[in-house]
Design a protein around this motif. Sequence first.
Motif, short mmCIF file in Angstrom:
data_model
loop_
_atom_site.label_atom_id
_atom_site.label_comp_id
_atom_site.label_asym_id
_atom_site.label_seq_id
_atom_site.Cartn_x
_atom_site.Cartn_y
_atom_site.Cartn_z
N ASP A 26 -20.96 40.65 -7.33
CA ASP A 26 -21.27 42.08 -7.33
C ASP A 26 -20.21 42.88 -6.57
O ASP A 26 -19.41 42.33 -5.81
CB ASP A 26 -22.66 42.33 -6.72
N VAL A 27 -20.24 44.19 -6.77
CA VAL A 27 -19.26 45.09 -6.16
C VAL A 27 -19.37 45.06 -4.64
O VAL A 27 -18.36 45.08 -3.92
CB VAL A 27 -19.45 46.53 -6.68
N GLU A 28 -20.59 44.99 -4.13
CA GLU A 28 -20.79 45.02 -2.68
C GLU A 28 -20.46 43.69 -2.01
O GLU A 28 -20.40 43.60 -0.78
CB GLU A 28 -22.23 45.40 -2.36
N GLY A 29 -20.28 42.65 -2.81
CA GLY A 29 -19.90 41.36 -2.25
C GLY A 29 -21.03 40.59 -1.60
O GLY A 29 -20.80 39.77 -0.72
N THR A 30 -22.26 40.82 -2.05
CA THR A 30 -23.41 40.14 -1.46
C THR A 30 -23.87 38.93 -2.27
O THR A 30 -24.54 38.06 -1.74
CB THR A 30 -24.58 41.11 -1.29
N VAL A 31 -23.55 38.90 -3.58
CA VAL A 31 -23.96 37.80 -4.44
C VAL A 31 -22.81 36.80 -4.53
O VAL A 31 -21.80 37.05 -5.17
CB VAL A 31 -24.36 38.29 -5.85
N LYS A 32 -22.97 35.66 -3.85
CA LYS A 32 -21.89 34.68 -3.77
C LYS A 32 -21.92 33.76 -4.99
O LYS A 32 -22.97 33.40 -5.51
CB LYS A 32 -22.04 33.82 -2.51
N ILE A 33 -20.74 33.39 -5.46
CA ILE A 33 -20.62 32.38 -6.50
C ILE A 33 -19.62 31.32 -6.03
O ILE A 33 -18.72 31.62 -5.25
CB ILE A 33 -20.18 32.96 -7.86
N ALA A 34 -19.80 30.10 -6.52
CA ALA A 34 -18.91 28.99 -6.12
C ALA A 34 -18.87 27.96 -7.23
O ALA A 34 -19.60 26.96 -7.18
CB ALA A 34 -19.37 28.37 -4.81
N PRO A 35 -18.05 28.17 -8.27
CA PRO A 35 -17.91 27.15 -9.31
C PRO A 35 -17.49 25.82 -8.70
O PRO A 35 -16.79 25.78 -7.68
CB PRO A 35 -16.81 27.73 -10.21
N ASP A 36 -17.91 24.72 -9.34
CA ASP A 36 -17.56 23.40 -8.81
C ASP A 36 -16.06 23.22 -8.71
O ASP A 36 -15.55 22.72 -7.70
CB ASP A 36 -18.16 22.30 -9.70
N LEU A 37 -15.33 23.60 -9.77
CA LEU A 37 -13.88 23.42 -9.79
C LEU A 37 -13.22 24.60 -10.50
O LEU A 37 -13.71 25.04 -11.54
CB LEU A 37 -13.52 22.13 -10.54
N VAL A 38 -12.14 25.09 -9.93
CA VAL A 38 -11.30 26.03 -10.67
C VAL A 38 -9.86 25.54 -10.57
O VAL A 38 -9.44 24.94 -9.57
CB VAL A 38 -11.39 27.47 -10.13
N TRP A 39 -9.11 25.80 -11.63
CA TRP A 39 -7.69 25.45 -11.68
C TRP A 39 -6.88 26.69 -11.36
O TRP A 39 -6.97 27.69 -12.09
CB TRP A 39 -7.35 24.91 -13.07
N LEU A 40 -6.12 26.63 -10.27
CA LEU A 40 -5.28 27.75 -9.84
C LEU A 40 -3.82 27.43 -10.13
O LEU A 40 -3.33 26.36 -9.78
CB LEU A 40 -5.45 28.00 -8.34
N VAL A 41 -3.14 28.38 -10.78
CA VAL A 41 -1.71 28.27 -11.03
C VAL A 41 -1.07 29.54 -10.49
O VAL A 41 -1.39 30.66 -10.94
CB VAL A 41 -1.40 28.11 -12.53
N ASP A 42 -0.20 29.39 -9.50
CA ASP A 42 0.43 30.53 -8.83
C ASP A 42 -0.61 31.54 -8.34
O ASP A 42 -0.43 32.76 -8.45
CB ASP A 42 1.42 31.22 -9.77
N GLY A 43 -1.72 31.02 -7.82
CA GLY A 43 -2.75 31.87 -7.25
C GLY A 43 -3.69 32.49 -8.26
O GLY A 43 -4.64 33.18 -7.88
N GLU A 44 -3.47 32.23 -9.56
CA GLU A 44 -4.31 32.81 -10.62
C GLU A 44 -5.27 31.75 -11.16
O GLU A 44 -4.87 30.61 -11.43
CB GLU A 44 -3.44 33.33 -11.75
N CYS B 62 -12.17 27.23 -15.34
CA CYS B 62 -13.37 27.11 -14.52
C CYS B 62 -14.23 25.97 -15.09
O CYS B 62 -14.49 25.93 -16.29
CB CYS B 62 -14.15 28.43 -14.52
N ILE B 63 -14.67 25.06 -14.21
CA ILE B 63 -15.40 23.87 -14.63
C ILE B 63 -16.61 23.68 -13.72
O ILE B 63 -16.48 23.75 -12.50
CB ILE B 63 -14.52 22.60 -14.55
N ASP B 64 -17.77 23.46 -14.31
CA ASP B 64 -18.96 23.09 -13.56
C ASP B 64 -19.40 21.71 -14.02
O ASP B 64 -19.40 21.41 -15.22
CB ASP B 64 -20.08 24.11 -13.76
N VAL B 65 -19.79 20.87 -13.07
CA VAL B 65 -20.21 19.50 -13.35
C VAL B 65 -21.71 19.41 -13.17
O VAL B 65 -22.25 19.80 -12.13
CB VAL B 65 -19.49 18.50 -12.42
N LYS B 66 -22.41 18.90 -14.18
CA LYS B 66 -23.88 18.87 -14.16
C LYS B 66 -24.38 17.47 -14.50
O LYS B 66 -24.16 16.98 -15.61
CB LYS B 66 -24.46 19.85 -15.20
#
Length: 395
Positions: free
Chosen positions: A287-305, A309-313
């Motif tokens: 959310d805009v206010e930054g109160t709803v946190k998200i944390a995907p299991d894995l993300v692939w970052l290339v040059d900071g981008e 996005c991968i979730d393991v279930k």
Amino acid sequence: MLPSTIELREADQPVVHRLPRAVAVGLASANIATVAPTLGADEYRVSGVRKVGVVRIAGHTVWLKPKTPVRRLFAMLGYARAGSAIWTEDDFGFEEDEDLVPALAHAFVRQASRALAGGPLRGYVRREDALPLVRGRWRIGDQLTRRGGQPLPVEVSFDDYVEDIAENQVLLSAATRLLRLPGVPADVLGALRRIVRVLDGVSVISVGAPEPVVRPDRRNARYSSALALASLVLSGSSVEQRAGAVVASGFLVDMWSVFEDFVSAALREAFKPYGGVLVSQYQSTLDVEGTVKIAPDLVWLVDGEVRACIDVKYKVEKHGQYPNADLYQMAAYCRRLGLGDGHLVYAAGESEARQIEVIDGPLINQHALDLSRSMAAVAQQLSSFVRQGLRSESV
């Protein structure tokens, strides 16, 4: 009369079992399974069993059997702990149909006996003591404060070449814990006692105390497989939950954790040729206010981008389909991270891998891993998914 030995199988779907009330309470209080009473006497509906192993509750031994063959389970555990295949499925010497604890006990005895065949390792340990003569470094400050200027005994510190080192402490502690576990085969008990005798004079790690860090090197290379198994014993045998007069103790492994750790380790290997970095539990807000946190299991970052996005279930699908909530979650992740594709990785069940194209949203890929195959084949399946799916997004 209710049985003293009870078998439950890893599953999400509810199954009615006849259980002593104390066992039902123990299973629920130790968070081993979801347990609900039925209208029948001593009958309970048990679901959500995702821990496997053996546990003793109020005098009853409860076996929690995995769906995954034990050979595969050990291979996953080894891969997850080391990031590569440190054990092959032929390293253990047990049959496909063995339960987890007997298999673990046999494997540990086999590897620990090999490790100790040439005698226990010795190493230098820093000690401080009061001796009748000077040895090592004289601690003058302690001599003055503790001895009031008296010349004897002498406060010294020195390096002692002993067997009471971290490697032997881990092996001895694992052997001691296995001797106390329910379900350890009789033919293994004698071998475990021999290991304890060989390591006489070594300190045992107290229950609840942190396991000492052992850094692999040429000196302790012959201990490597035994130490990995010992660490597994110590991490799973600290189960103890009290609920009134009910005590549950034993050895348990969380299957969802094993699966997620294995997939994460295998994906890290699969991504290496393509650069970037795979980040676990990537923190962001929805959310805009930054109160709803998200944390995907894995993300692939290339040059900071964020490029993937991968979730393991680790879930058993219901009615032939995976939970819709997973799709909602991944769609939200992709929208927030600006991705056109998202990936959900499951342990395979009745459903096959498929793609879900969200209206005005991302394409969500559901990948199903067949854990009845060898771990090398499963890791190759993950490499193929990275090569065919994610690589095309980065070029």
